[in-house]
Design an enzyme around this catalytic site. Sequence first.
Site, PDB file in Angstrom:
ATOM      1  N   GLY A   9       0.587  -1.191  -0.020  1.00 21.20           N
ATOM      2  CA  GLY A   9      -0.081  -0.096  -0.099  1.00 21.20           C
ATOM      3  C   GLY A   9       0.938   1.276  -0.093  1.00 21.20           C
ATOM      4  N   THR A  10       0.143   2.412  -0.274  1.00 20.46           N
ATOM      5  CA  THR A  10       0.889   3.689   0.155  1.00 20.46           C
ATOM      6  C   THR A  10       1.282   4.100   1.351  1.00 20.46           C
ATOM      7  OG1 THR A  10      -1.032   5.135   0.115  1.00 20.46           O
ATOM      8  CG2 THR A  10      -0.302   4.511  -1.926  1.00 20.46           C
ATOM      9  N   GLY A  14      -1.858   1.948   6.823  1.00 18.72           N
ATOM     10  CA  GLY A  14      -1.995   1.163   8.001  1.00 18.72           C
ATOM     11  C   GLY A  14      -1.133   0.056   7.954  1.00 18.72           C
ATOM     12  N   GLU A  87       8.538  -2.675   6.446  1.00 22.93           N
ATOM     13  CA  GLU A  87       9.158  -1.820   5.257  1.00 22.93           C
ATOM     14  C   GLU A  87      10.130  -2.669   4.523  1.00 22.93           C
ATOM     15  OE1 GLU A  87       8.682   1.039   5.761  1.00 22.93           O
ATOM     16  OE2 GLU A  87       8.085   1.516   7.759  1.00 22.93           O
TER      17      GLU A  87
END
Length: 222
Positions: A9-10, A14, A87
């Site tokens: 996701g961007t 979340g 990450e």
Amino acid sequence: MAQLVFFSGTMDSGKSTLALQMDHNHAARGREGLIFSRNDRAGTAVISSRLGLAVPAVEVTDGTDFWDEVVRRRTRGGRVDYLICDEVQFYTEAQVEQLARLVDEMGVDVFAFGITTDFRTRLFPGSARMLELADRVERLQVEALCWCGARATHNARTVGGVMVTEGEQVVVGDTSEMGEAPAQAAGEVGYEVLCRLHHLRRVTSARAQAASLSPLTLPLDA
């Protein structure tokens, strides 16, 4: 069977919150896992969410070998049933391949979380390799929003409040006030999520507020 799952996701969608929830759910069922992160907004050796949650994590560096990490712990009698990898866009291609090997050869579930593209709309090497190898790719259901209210699909970098599209792929900056228009000192790096149109036209929230623009009255040369 164990799986390699990539949740993408961007920014502001979340990812870290879901990673922490995933760890909680598996630990609550008696499974034992390890949490990894790299370049978290809260510092080293931690995984944090924008909701204020934070837990210790193993900091990933270019020298981290996930295969060796798991083998060492199992050799000492420890259990490793799953890995939470946050990450993951900052991981190397070789590290993603190590994660896939752990799934296939040691039966370790790997739940990876990360953004796919950088501020230039180019794939991160770690995310690209994850897309190529993952058993399943899940797009996060919590949609980040552009300043105009549309779904945010792109990550933008600003320097001194001005959006840039050139520079090093990885530069740590402020992401704590995305969607607002915080004042930035000269040379200060920040990040913001935008829809594709506003990313292409380089219209950040700060620029929109300064020009008193609405989503329908955008300069064609932006």
